[in-house]
Design a protein around this motif. Structure first.
Motif, short mmCIF file in Angstrom:
data_model
loop_
_atom_site.label_atom_id
_atom_site.label_comp_id
_atom_site.label_asym_id
_atom_site.label_seq_id
_atom_site.Cartn_x
_atom_site.Cartn_y
_atom_site.Cartn_z
N ALA A 75 -7.15 -9.57 -128.09
CA ALA A 75 -6.45 -9.00 -126.94
C ALA A 75 -5.19 -8.25 -127.40
O ALA A 75 -4.83 -7.21 -126.83
CB ALA A 75 -6.08 -10.10 -125.95
N TYR A 84 -6.24 -4.89 -128.74
CA TYR A 84 -7.09 -4.11 -127.83
C TYR A 84 -6.35 -2.87 -127.34
O TYR A 84 -5.17 -2.92 -126.99
CB TYR A 84 -7.49 -4.99 -126.66
CG TYR A 84 -8.32 -4.29 -125.60
CD1 TYR A 84 -9.61 -3.85 -125.89
CD2 TYR A 84 -7.83 -4.11 -124.30
CE1 TYR A 84 -10.38 -3.22 -124.92
CE2 TYR A 84 -8.59 -3.50 -123.33
CZ TYR A 84 -9.86 -3.05 -123.64
OH TYR A 84 -10.63 -2.45 -122.68
N GLU A 116 -6.13 -0.40 -124.37
CA GLU A 116 -6.55 -0.52 -122.98
C GLU A 116 -7.18 0.74 -122.41
O GLU A 116 -8.11 0.66 -121.61
CB GLU A 116 -5.35 -0.92 -122.10
CG GLU A 116 -4.86 -2.34 -122.36
CD GLU A 116 -3.84 -2.78 -121.34
OE1 GLU A 116 -3.50 -1.97 -120.45
OE2 GLU A 116 -3.38 -3.93 -121.43
N GLY A 134 -10.54 1.46 -124.74
CA GLY A 134 -11.25 0.33 -125.33
C GLY A 134 -11.17 0.37 -126.84
O GLY A 134 -10.57 1.25 -127.45
N PHE A 148 -10.39 -1.64 -130.70
CA PHE A 148 -9.41 -2.59 -131.20
C PHE A 148 -8.46 -2.01 -132.25
O PHE A 148 -7.89 -2.75 -133.03
CB PHE A 148 -10.13 -3.82 -131.75
CG PHE A 148 -10.98 -4.46 -130.69
CD1 PHE A 148 -10.43 -5.32 -129.76
CD2 PHE A 148 -12.34 -4.16 -130.59
CE1 PHE A 148 -11.19 -5.89 -128.77
CE2 PHE A 148 -13.11 -4.73 -129.60
CZ PHE A 148 -12.54 -5.59 -128.68
N GLU A 195 -10.94 -11.48 -118.66
CA GLU A 195 -10.31 -10.43 -119.47
C GLU A 195 -11.15 -10.13 -120.71
O GLU A 195 -11.29 -8.96 -121.10
CB GLU A 195 -8.90 -10.86 -119.87
CG GLU A 195 -8.15 -9.86 -120.75
CD GLU A 195 -7.86 -8.55 -120.04
OE1 GLU A 195 -7.59 -7.56 -120.74
OE2 GLU A 195 -7.90 -8.51 -118.78
N MET A 237 -12.73 -6.45 -121.58
CA MET A 237 -12.48 -5.73 -122.84
C MET A 237 -13.80 -5.27 -123.46
O MET A 237 -13.91 -4.14 -123.93
CB MET A 237 -11.71 -6.62 -123.81
CG MET A 237 -10.25 -6.81 -123.47
SD MET A 237 -9.30 -7.55 -124.84
CE MET A 237 -9.91 -9.21 -124.84
N HIS A 282 -15.60 -2.57 -121.04
CA HIS A 282 -14.89 -1.29 -121.01
C HIS A 282 -15.09 -0.54 -122.32
O HIS A 282 -15.32 0.68 -122.33
CB HIS A 282 -13.41 -1.52 -120.76
CG HIS A 282 -12.61 -0.25 -120.67
ND1 HIS A 282 -12.86 0.73 -119.72
CD2 HIS A 282 -11.58 0.22 -121.44
CE1 HIS A 282 -12.02 1.73 -119.89
NE2 HIS A 282 -11.23 1.45 -120.93
N THR A 283 -15.05 -1.26 -123.43
CA THR A 283 -15.28 -0.61 -124.73
C THR A 283 -16.68 -0.03 -124.80
O THR A 283 -16.88 1.13 -125.21
CB THR A 283 -15.06 -1.62 -125.87
OG1 THR A 283 -13.71 -2.08 -125.85
CG2 THR A 283 -15.35 -0.98 -127.23
#
Length: 547
Positions: free
Chosen positions: A74, A77, A79, A82, A84, A114, A118, A121-122
């Motif tokens: 997180a 990440y 936002e 997406g 890392f 959450e 993540m 969305h990625t």
């Protein structure tokens, strides 16, 4: 000999020739010192890679390690798009699979929600981005920017196999990613479209194509005036913009991609590496098996089985009872096997994918081969001190990257095999392996997200889902389909067909006590073969599995 090899590889490069001459003179004048320095470097590498379990050390706490891995992911990440990290940005399927597994055991928590967001969305931004080849499909190796727009134009088999599994997992948890051109190729006016728009006008709109190009020349060399397809507008917005239905737009986009693909095929194709590695082949096999099982697509399952048969024919040394690392496709499409013996990755990845194939098809031959390969892997690579598997003496693979590490995969293989064959030694070996990595798992679990999944499986205990029924019966298929429709990261699935002389019944005698109820195919959810009440209704089974 080393000097000859270096000279041969660098012969056509002046800079390399100069480096060769310098290195050769240095070796001639000071060879002993260089050799001593090299030994010290190797020793430092060995110490840096030392992994072992201390006396009395126990398996790290599954929830604690998983929570820390989630927190570290997180923190890294990004936002908006997406992923890392900033550019270059890699797909990192091991991270995405961990996050969805984390959600599966923490569905009711804000952290679980959450983690799922993540991952989804990625995956969504990747499928919309330029890293996704919208014309020929598949994904490129990585994005050169943070928005997944301009890719490094190279496709890797290991990415396709892992991402196929990631996307079908996202489908299981509720993400319906649509699969998604150019004016000169597509001049036809579209009847009913606003402003007399052509198919080209409509087809380029959702992909953000511009006359001057949509790639910043400062970002990518020789890219001025070039476009990389990236979804900028949804099909709903595009359809509304041109005053046509979503169904009609989908037809136009499909036709546009087909025409673009035809033009692309007329160009000189990029180089295709004809080398076929057992490990990467295994990853792709799993993609076919997992997607085929979830969608109930027999054609994909048949392709998975053909891939397994290819492995058996071309990458298995029957005499030596060992995997071969690679084979090559010749100019006339013949297959030439390499004499190189398989590495740890080859064994671990193939075992894992054979287990996936067994669960997808319930053909016991794949489980039998997986069992035999695991035994051979143990003979060849297991550290007698109980500290995991060597990838090369004395080093161990200790990080999950573009591919999961062989030790991470092996930890889960051992656990799955123990529940499918009843061999308790494999549970203990899996625990020994994970304990050896305790320090790394506790401090930097983000380096081993796939291994964290195995720690979670140990903590939550794998569920054995047994379907009792005839293999070709409709009610049996309905129960199996129900299981396959759900994302259940901590389970094994097996079919008990009543053949008490068969492999599964011989390995797991308790199966003889699990029988169909009232003449119907019946499902049992078990933990260490302590089973809940049987169910015969797919809806009831779904409720039971999601509790």
């Amino acid at each position: 000999m080393q000097g000859e090899l270096l000279a041969t590889s660098c012969l056509t490069n002046n800079w390399c020739n100069q480096m060769y001459r310098f290195s050769y003179k240095l070796w001639q004048s000071n060879g002993e010192t260089l050799e001593s320095s090299g030994e010290r470097v190797l020793e430092a590498l060995r110490k840096g890679k030392e992994i072992s379990a201390s006396p009395g050390e126990t398996l790290p706490s599954g929830p604690d390690v998983a929570n820390r891995c989630y927190q570290q992911l997180a923190h890294s990440y990004e936002e908006e798009y997406g992923g890392f990290r900033e550019a270059p940005k890699f797909p990192s399927p091991v991270n995405l699979m961990f996050l969805m597994s984390f959600w599966a055991v923490k569905r009711a928590s804000s952290e679980g929600a959450e983690a799922l967001q993540m991952a989804l969305h990625t995956l969504r931004m990747m499928v919309l981005g330029g890293i996704h080849d919208h014309v020929a499909q598949g994904f490129h190796r990585y994005s050169t920017d943070s928005s997944w727009h301009v890719p490094h134009f190279e496709k890797m088999l290991y990415d396709q196999g892992q991402l196929a599994v990631a996307y079908i997992t996202a489908y299981q948890v509720g993400m319906y990613a649509c699969t998604l051109c150019i004016r000169a190729l597509l001049p036809d006016i579209v009847e009913g479209a606003a402003g007399g728009a052509t198919q080209g006008d409509i087809s380029i709109h959702p992909y953000g194509v511009k006359e001057q190009g949509n790639v910043d020349p400062a970002q990518v060399w020789e890219s001025e005036g070039q476009n990389v397809l990236i979804v900028r507008y949804s099909v709903e917005l595009t359809a509304a913009h041109f005053g046509i239905s979503v169904d009609r737009l989908s037809e136009l986009l499909s036709d546009a991609r087909a025409k673009l693909a035809k033009v692309r095929k007329a160009r000189p194709p990029p180089h295709l590496d004809t080398k076929m590695l057992a490990s990467w082949y295994g990853l792709m096999l799993s993609g076919f098996a997992r997607v085929g099982a979830v969608l109930g697509d027999k054609a994909l399952l048949e392709r998975a089985e053909r891939a397994a048969c290819f492995l058996r024919e071309h990458k298995w040394d029957e005499e030596g009872q060992s995997i071969l690392h690679s084979c090559y496709r010749g100019n006339n499409m013949e297959v030439d096997a390499s004499p190189i013996a398989g590495f740890l990755d080859d064994y671990a990845f193939v075992v894992c994918r054979l287990l996936d194939l067994f669960e997808a098809t319930q053909r016991v031959c794949w489980l039998q081969w997986a069992e035999g390969l695991q035994l051979r892997q143990d003979q060849l690579f297991w550290d007698s001190q109980g500290s995991g598997y060597f990838c090369s003496d004395p080093l161990r693979s200790d990080a999950d990257g573009a591919e999961p590490s062989a030790n991470s995969v092996s930890a889960m293989n051992l656990l799955r095999l123990s529940h499918l064959t009843g061999w308790q030694d494999w549970i203990q070996r899996s625990q020994q392996l994970l304990t050896a990595f305790s320090d790394r798992l506790i401090k930097v679990p983000i380096a081993l997200p796939d291994m964290v999944h195995s720690v979670m499986a140990q903590y939550y205990t794998l569920k054995q889902i047994v379907i009792c029924g005839q293999p070709d019966a409709e009610d049996t298929a309905s129960l199996i389909s129900c299981v396959n429709s759900l994302f259940l990261p901590h389970k094994v699935l097996m079919l008990a067909d009543g053949n008490t002389e068969g492999f599964l019944y011989q390995r797991l005698p308790i199966l003889s006590s699990l029988v169909p109820q009232d003449g119907k195919a019946t499902a049992y959810e078990c933990e260490n073969f302590a089973c809940a009440l049987p169910v015969t209704c797919p809806q009831e089974l779904r409720r039971l599995l999601l509790e």
